[in-house]
Scaffold this motif. Structure first.
Motif, PDB file in Angstrom:
ATOM      1  N   LEU A 199       0.867  -1.355  -0.036  1.00 40.14           N
ATOM      2  CA  LEU A 199       0.021  -0.021  -0.084  1.00 40.14           C
ATOM      3  C   LEU A 199       0.970   1.407  -0.079  1.00 40.14           C
ATOM      4  O   LEU A 199       0.745   2.055  -0.748  1.00 40.14           O
ATOM      5  N   HIS A 200       1.846   1.225   0.796  1.00 41.81           N
ATOM      6  CA  HIS A 200       2.603   2.434   1.121  1.00 41.81           C
ATOM      7  C   HIS A 200       3.603   2.778  -0.215  1.00 41.81           C
ATOM      8  O   HIS A 200       3.917   3.741  -0.512  1.00 41.81           O
ATOM      9  N   SER A 201       4.114   1.643  -0.776  1.00 42.77           N
ATOM     10  CA  SER A 201       4.992   1.540  -1.774  1.00 42.77           C
ATOM     11  C   SER A 201       4.212   2.231  -3.003  1.00 42.77           C
ATOM     12  O   SER A 201       4.770   3.101  -3.781  1.00 42.77           O
ATOM     13  N   SER A 202       2.964   1.741  -3.240  1.00 47.50           N
ATOM     14  CA  SER A 202       2.288   2.161  -4.553  1.00 47.50           C
ATOM     15  C   SER A 202       1.881   3.598  -4.177  1.00 47.50           C
ATOM     16  O   SER A 202       1.940   4.369  -4.971  1.00 47.50           O
ATOM     17  N   ALA A 203       1.516   3.976  -3.040  1.00 47.90           N
ATOM     18  CA  ALA A 203       1.067   5.552  -2.756  1.00 47.90           C
ATOM     19  C   ALA A 203       2.353   6.290  -2.873  1.00 47.90           C
ATOM     20  O   ALA A 203       1.764   7.476  -3.554  1.00 47.90           O
ATOM     21  N   ASP A 204       3.350   6.011  -2.671  1.00 48.61           N
ATOM     22  CA  ASP A 204       4.540   6.753  -2.738  1.00 48.61           C
ATOM     23  C   ASP A 204       4.873   7.089  -4.271  1.00 48.61           C
ATOM     24  O   ASP A 204       4.958   8.231  -4.799  1.00 48.61           O
ATOM     25  N   ARG A 205       4.470   5.818  -5.128  1.00 48.29           N
ATOM     26  CA  ARG A 205       4.763   6.073  -6.709  1.00 48.29           C
ATOM     27  C   ARG A 205       3.473   7.018  -7.163  1.00 48.29           C
ATOM     28  O   ARG A 205       3.952   7.583  -8.043  1.00 48.29           O
ATOM     29  N   ILE A 206       2.380   6.809  -6.611  1.00 46.18           N
ATOM     30  CA  ILE A 206       1.248   7.666  -6.966  1.00 46.18           C
ATOM     31  C   ILE A 206       1.663   9.247  -6.840  1.00 46.18           C
ATOM     32  O   ILE A 206       1.599  10.033  -7.571  1.00 46.18           O
ATOM     33  N   ARG A 207       2.371   9.482  -5.622  1.00 50.25           N
ATOM     34  CA  ARG A 207       2.391  10.475  -5.311  1.00 50.25           C
ATOM     35  C   ARG A 207       3.558  11.384  -6.134  1.00 50.25           C
ATOM     36  O   ARG A 207       3.500  12.480  -6.444  1.00 50.25           O
ATOM     37  N   SER A 208       4.603  10.564  -6.706  1.00 51.63           N
ATOM     38  CA  SER A 208       5.524  11.125  -7.494  1.00 51.63           C
ATOM     39  C   SER A 208       5.014  11.456  -8.675  1.00 51.63           C
ATOM     40  O   SER A 208       5.368  12.257  -9.503  1.00 51.63           O
ATOM     41  N   GLU A 209       3.993  10.479  -9.308  1.00 55.07           N
ATOM     42  CA  GLU A 209       3.508  10.716 -10.433  1.00 55.07           C
ATOM     43  C   GLU A 209       2.543  11.728 -10.570  1.00 55.07           C
ATOM     44  O   GLU A 209       2.198  12.233 -11.588  1.00 55.07           O
ATOM     45  N   TYR A 210       1.649  11.983  -9.591  1.00 54.37           N
ATOM     46  CA  TYR A 210       0.803  13.025  -9.432  1.00 54.37           C
ATOM     47  C   TYR A 210       1.002  14.140  -8.415  1.00 54.37           C
ATOM     48  O   TYR A 210       0.171  13.992  -7.412  1.00 54.37           O
ATOM     49  N   PRO A 211       2.095  14.813  -8.386  1.00 51.46           N
ATOM     50  CA  PRO A 211       2.515  15.489  -7.448  1.00 51.46           C
ATOM     51  C   PRO A 211       1.409  16.693  -6.898  1.00 51.46           C
ATOM     52  O   PRO A 211       1.419  17.157  -5.713  1.00 51.46           O
ATOM     53  N   ASP A 212       0.363  17.031  -7.540  1.00 50.89           N
ATOM     54  CA  ASP A 212      -0.635  17.889  -6.956  1.00 50.89           C
ATOM     55  C   ASP A 212      -1.912  16.971  -6.309  1.00 50.89           C
ATOM     56  O   ASP A 212      -2.755  17.961  -5.871  1.00 50.89           O
ATOM     57  N   LEU A 213      -1.744  15.995  -6.234  1.00 52.08           N
ATOM     58  CA  LEU A 213      -2.815  14.966  -5.949  1.00 52.08           C
ATOM     59  C   LEU A 213      -2.377  14.636  -4.362  1.00 52.08           C
ATOM     60  O   LEU A 213      -1.475  14.196  -4.194  1.00 52.08           O
ATOM     61  N   GLU A 214      -3.547  15.108  -3.351  1.00 44.90           N
ATOM     62  CA  GLU A 214      -3.356  14.511  -1.828  1.00 44.90           C
ATOM     63  C   GLU A 214      -3.565  12.975  -1.861  1.00 44.90           C
ATOM     64  O   GLU A 214      -4.717  12.590  -2.382  1.00 44.90           O
ATOM     65  N   VAL A 215      -2.473  12.146  -1.648  1.00 40.90           N
ATOM     66  CA  VAL A 215      -2.781  10.778  -1.451  1.00 40.90           C
ATOM     67  C   VAL A 215      -2.663  10.171  -0.061  1.00 40.90           C
ATOM     68  O   VAL A 215      -1.762  10.546   0.533  1.00 40.90           O
ATOM     69  N   LEU A 216      -3.887   9.633   0.426  1.00 41.89           N
ATOM     70  CA  LEU A 216      -4.142   9.207   1.841  1.00 41.89           C
ATOM     71  C   LEU A 216      -4.292   7.743   2.224  1.00 41.89           C
ATOM     72  O   LEU A 216      -5.360   7.540   1.910  1.00 41.89           O
ATOM     73  N   PRO A 217      -3.315   7.070   1.955  1.00 41.31           N
ATOM     74  CA  PRO A 217      -3.470   5.734   2.231  1.00 41.31           C
ATOM     75  C   PRO A 217      -4.071   5.078   3.529  1.00 41.31           C
ATOM     76  O   PRO A 217      -3.817   5.752   4.511  1.00 41.31           O
TER      77      PRO A 217
END
Ligand code: AVI
Length: 322
Positions: A119-137
């Motif tokens: 969960l956390h490694s995928s969330a980190d990847r999404i954060r780096s690909e979508y820097p304007d999106l707040e990701v809250l796993p």
């Protein structure tokens, strides 16, 4: 403290083992014998599942991905502006990217998964690909109620994304309960975007669950390997066959493990006998019609707004609202 963390990890690992052991024992005491399909997904099992998705015979993933590729723009519009998107069982969030590319000013993306590291490694990847999106796993078992985190920018509404036809692995009554929990979680103005595998020619279905590379067989048998490795069970994995078929009365593909011989397996201090040909039921994969699914969902508060499907009508993605 660090040692405290290790301590609690060891504790939770033990209790996870105990639950697996209890579930396996109670399933094998059942008549007919059964084992819960959620135990397929250890590391090797998850890799085998990914490999199934790549086979020519398993049309499911490929078909859903192409529906997402072609229609994510319309789905984004349907989900509306300022949404908090909550994905159930997010895994690697592969299909989600099509959707994230088309959401209109999303307030936040909330991936929910039981496997913390993934969960956390995928969330980190999404954060780096979508820097304007707040990701809250959120690390949670989505079959039990959990609460949503609050986003920096308030959302106008919540929508659940549940792709993959994972809903099909639940018995209809449990699927309906899950749909009801989703409606509670989303509240007023809530939305749901869900992937369902449609009823089709049984031959296509049976090929998909008996792929010619034998990956699905290996996936099914992995459950026994896992019991051997994690529960110290005494099981000869080669004494079982993979057995999958379509059950038209229940509109589902059933997977079983079939004992090749009269044998006994040992689990903890319990010995379980199996006759030659006896089955252990490991998974159901229910197939729906769009209308049938919409009816089931409407009984717990959802209204079907729109659906997208492929040319063969093998798979559908539905948008429903509260
Ligand atoms: C995860 N789930 C939707 C898959 C399915 O098709 O029911 C699991 C699976 N079992 C065998 N192949 C794939």
């Amino acid at each position: 403290s660090d040692s405290g963390r290790h301590h609690s990890t060891a504790l939770s690992r033990n209790s996870a083992r105990d639950t697996f052991l209890e579930d396996a024992l109670s399933g094998l005491r059942n008549q007919p014998k059964q084992l819960p399909c959620k135990y397929f997904y250890d590391q090797r099992g998850s890799r085998l599942f990914d490999a199934i998705c790549e086979t020519d015979d398993y049309y499911v993933t490929r078909t859903e991905t192409s529906i997402m590729q072609h229609h994510a723009d319309e789905m984004g519009e349907c989900l509306g502006r300022d949404v908090m998107l909550v994905e159930f069982g997010s895994g690697s969030s592969l299909k989600t990217r099509f959707l994230l590319d088309h959401l209109l000013d999303p307030a936040a993306y909330v991936p929910v998964d039981i496997s913390r590291e993934h969960l956390h490694s995928s969330a980190d990847r999404i954060r780096s690909e979508y820097p304007d999106l707040e990701v809250l796993p959120v690390c949670a078992d989505f079959t039990r109620p959990f609460s949503l985190p609050s986003a920096d920018r308030p959302a106008s509404h919540q929508a659940v994304y549940f792709p993959g036809s994972t809903i099909g692995n639940f018995q209809p009554a449990d699927a309906q309960k899950l749909l009801s929990n989703m409606a509670q979680l989303c509240g007023q103005q809530g939305g749901l975007l869900i992937g369902i595998d449609l009823k089709k020619d049984p031959e296509v279905l049976e090929k998909a669950y008996n792929d010619s590379d034998g990956v699905t067989a290996e996936f099914n048998l992995n459950l026994l390997r896992r019991m051997r490795n994690e529960l110290d069970a005494e099981i000869d994995v080669t004494a079982f066959d993979h057995h999958a078929f379509y059950n038209p009365t229940k509109s589902r593909v059933e997977m079983h493990l079939r004992s090749r011989i009269d044998q006994a397996i040992r689990l903890g201090d319990v010995s379980v006998r199996l006759k030659a040909g006896e089955l252990i039921h490991t998974e159901n994969s229910h197939k729906y019609s769009i209308e049938g699914f919409a009816q089931m969902a409407s009984e717990v508060g959802w209204t079907l707004r729109r659906s997208w499907t492929d040319v063969n009508r093998y798979f559908a993605v539905l948008h429903l609202v509260v």
